[in-house]
Design an enzyme around this catalytic site. Structure first.
Site, short mmCIF file in Angstrom:
data_model
loop_
_atom_site.label_atom_id
_atom_site.label_comp_id
_atom_site.label_asym_id
_atom_site.label_seq_id
_atom_site.Cartn_x
_atom_site.Cartn_y
_atom_site.Cartn_z
N HIS A 60 7.38 -38.37 3.73
CA HIS A 60 7.30 -39.42 4.74
C HIS A 60 7.92 -40.72 4.26
O HIS A 60 8.74 -41.34 4.94
CB HIS A 60 5.85 -39.62 5.14
CG HIS A 60 5.64 -40.58 6.27
ND1 HIS A 60 5.30 -41.89 6.09
CD2 HIS A 60 5.74 -40.41 7.61
CE1 HIS A 60 5.18 -42.49 7.26
NE2 HIS A 60 5.44 -41.61 8.20
N ASN A 87 0.99 -42.59 17.49
CA ASN A 87 1.66 -41.51 18.22
C ASN A 87 0.72 -40.69 19.10
O ASN A 87 0.98 -39.52 19.35
CB ASN A 87 2.34 -40.56 17.22
CG ASN A 87 3.26 -41.26 16.27
OD1 ASN A 87 3.81 -42.30 16.58
ND2 ASN A 87 3.41 -40.70 15.08
#
Length: 590
Positions: A131, A223
């Protein structure tokens, strides 16, 4: 239910940096090496503060990175146009507080500083998740080097700080320590690709410290929009007043349905990017994790042009130059609009970007939960703001006058629309904390200089925070004050209106039967929990799920007598009660 922090949390206080649609954002923090104490407040940069960047030199070369054709997001935010002005920012450090970075990636290596590993201090901050490497590539993959892709900034100083493990997990203390380390190492921008739904005094203080030190925090909104619908909210730390909150949009510039929405959102950037991958490769990645570093890089380039601007001024410039897409004006889906780096670099800082706002009809948006800057110019100027509130409640309004060092405060008057009347108060000090009783819907306030103040220009900051009103069951904070409910199937809507609020209810059962209890949260910022007992008996707690998820009891056999129910927010921090309702459902059977 308490849990570890993850970037895209499924549980309370969980913060995890997942992949694809599970991504949130990374913490990039960049601070000037010699930032003076208290530099976060002060007057705006003057035109002669503008740094001489590439406008006076030859045009920037066209990038020759082979993967550039896949990086549509760079065109969408105007990075390719901005490169005609500036491609580098090496005067400040940008820290990426995340899972680490691929230290050997050929497209990142030229721009990396020796980093910090909070999990294993004796080892380098290598990325064992992927990430952080993706985030770093968005900010500053080496540009025009004939390899891979280009970052928004071609040449930069990236400080990797590993605060999350190989699964993208960490805790709030590690995240806070990562930001502190970044500050102490001289960073000036922080992008947090992590998020959680609960506020805490600890992280709020960290955000305030960064602002005080002249450090800009940039964070992803989250998200969960499609997954949790109206219960989703902008995650923390993005939702703190002085953190630049970034949402995600699609190729059409409209908000991606998966991006969390809310009044704390500042701007938006493309949801999908093509960027560096751990192991030396490249890949497509989605999420607000990838939107936030775009805004961080834009801030860094702004500081290349205007090095004396303060963090609040950088936030204001990015808002005022965003491209308004979709609904006109500020909205919960994209904030002030789509990030446009070229527009930001072509513009100058405006001390009062909300003009014309000199009447109730032209009142500027004052987003709930965020800090805005403005300026009164002379006694004839009035600044009107409108605050949209989702509930009746009490707003804590913070007003700070940005006077020059050693100067006294100018006399300002504030007028607040309140319960059908107008509440007028003088503001004679540099700092004021006011309580404003608001109604669901539109509420307005007005600021103006008092006649005879003699001041010509008075810059200021405003921020707001909503607290729920007590529900009709109050005061039911103890078993002895339990609010009585009827002995039947029913639903009761309650609130947590104060720190450490606990609500007690009682049901006087008339005949033998069964009862099932459930508590539903109206917002992901609430982690509902409850216990039940027959009066005088042992209480049984129900708290097996995390934030935003309903808690349900087993089927309870009941006999005539009094039963007591205690409801609380298991994720609530004492300083930050959740804004929203919970619903207590009682189902009775014969």
């Amino acid at each position: 239910m308490k849990a570890r922090i993850q970037a895209h949390a499924a549980h309370s206080r969980a913060l995890r940096c997942g992949h694809a649609a599970a991504l949130l954002a990374a913490v990039t923090l960049a601070a000037a090496p010699s930032m003076p104490p208290g530099s976060a407040s002060g007057m705006a940069a003057k035109p002669d503060d503008e740094a001489r960047i590439q406008q006076e030199g030859p045009a920037a070369p066209k990038a020759n990175d082979p993967g550039l054709a896949k990086q549509a997001f760079l065109h969408q935010i105007g990075a390719n146009k901005a490169w005609k002005l500036v491609t580098e920012q090496t005067s400040i450090t940008i820290a990426v507080v995340d899972t680490g970075v691929d230290l050997d990636h050929p497209d990142l290596q030229p721009n990396l500083l020796p980093g910090i590993n909070l999990l294993k201090p004796d080892e380098p901050p290598r990325d064992d998740n992927g990430h952080g490497t993706s985030v770093a590539g968005v900010v500053a993959a080496a540009g025009n080097n004939g390899k891979g892709v280009a970052g928004v900034i071609w040449k930069a100083r990236i400080l990797p700080i590993k605060a999350l493990d190989r699964n993208g997990y960490g805790d709030e203390r590690q995240l806070g320590e990562g930001i502190r380390k970044a500050i102490s190492e001289g960073a000036r921008i922080v992008v947090l690709s992590v998020g959680l739904y609960h506020s805490s005094p600890y992280m709020r203080d960290i955000a305030a410290l960064a602002e005080q030190k002249g450090v800009l925090l940039v964070a992803a909104a989250g998200n969960d929009g499609r997954r949790f619908g109206s219960r989703a909210a902008v995650k923390y730390p993005a939702a703190y007043p002085t953190v630049l909150a970034v949402g995600g949009v699609g190729p059409d510039g409209l908000p991606d349905s998966r991006s969390n929405q809310g009044p704390e959102l500042d701007i938006a950037a493309p949801w999908k990017v093509y960027t560096t991958a751990a192991g030396g490769g490249y890949h497509y990645v989605e999420g607000t994790s990838m939107a936030a570093p775009q805004a961080a890089a834009a801030a860094a380039l702004l500081w290349a042009k205007y090095p004396s601007l303060k963090p609040y001024q950088i936030r204001s410039m990015l808002r005022q130059t965003a491209k308004d897409e979709g609904a006109k004006g500020f909205d919960y889906g994209a904030g002030y609009g789509l990030l446009r780096i070229d527009s930001a670099l072509a513009d100058r800082y405006k001390a009062d970007p909300h003009e014309p706002d000199d009447s109730a009809k032209t009142a500027a948006a004052l987003p709930l939960g965020k800090q805005l800057s403005g300026q009164l110019s002379g006694t004839g100027d009035q600044d009107w703001y409108r605050l949209e509130c989702p509930y009746d409640g009490i707003v804590s309004l913070d007003y700070t006058q940005l006077t020059s060092p050693g100067a006294g405060a100018s006399a300002v008057r504030i007028e607040l629309e309140e319960a059908g009347s107008v509440k007028k108060m003088p503001l004679k000090l540099r700092n004021h904390k006011l309580e404003w009783h608001v109604r669901k819907g539109t509420n307005r306030l007005m600021l103006r200089l008092e006649p005879g103040s003699g001041a010509k220009q008075v810059p200021y900051l405003l921020s707001t925070r909503l607290r729920m009103l007590p529900d009709k069951g109050e005061s039911n904070d103890t078993a002895g004050k339990a609010y009585p409910l009827a002995d039947r199937s029913l639903e009761f809507q309650g609130t947590f209106h104060q720190a450490a609020d606990v609500d007690w209810y009682s049901i006087r059962v008339a005949k033998k039967g069964t009862m099932r209890l459930q508590v539903e949260a109206g917002t992901m910022r609430m982690d509902p929990a409850f216990s039940y007992r027959r009066a005088g008996g042992e209480a049984l707690a129900v708290d097996s799920n995390g934030e935003g998820v309903a808690e349900t009891s087993p089927l309870i056999p009941v006999t005539p007598g009094t039963y007591e129910i205690k409801v609380w927010d298991a994720g609530e921090d004492a300083a930050a009660p959740a804004t929203g309702y919970y619903t207590l459902k009682v189902t009775r059977g014969g």
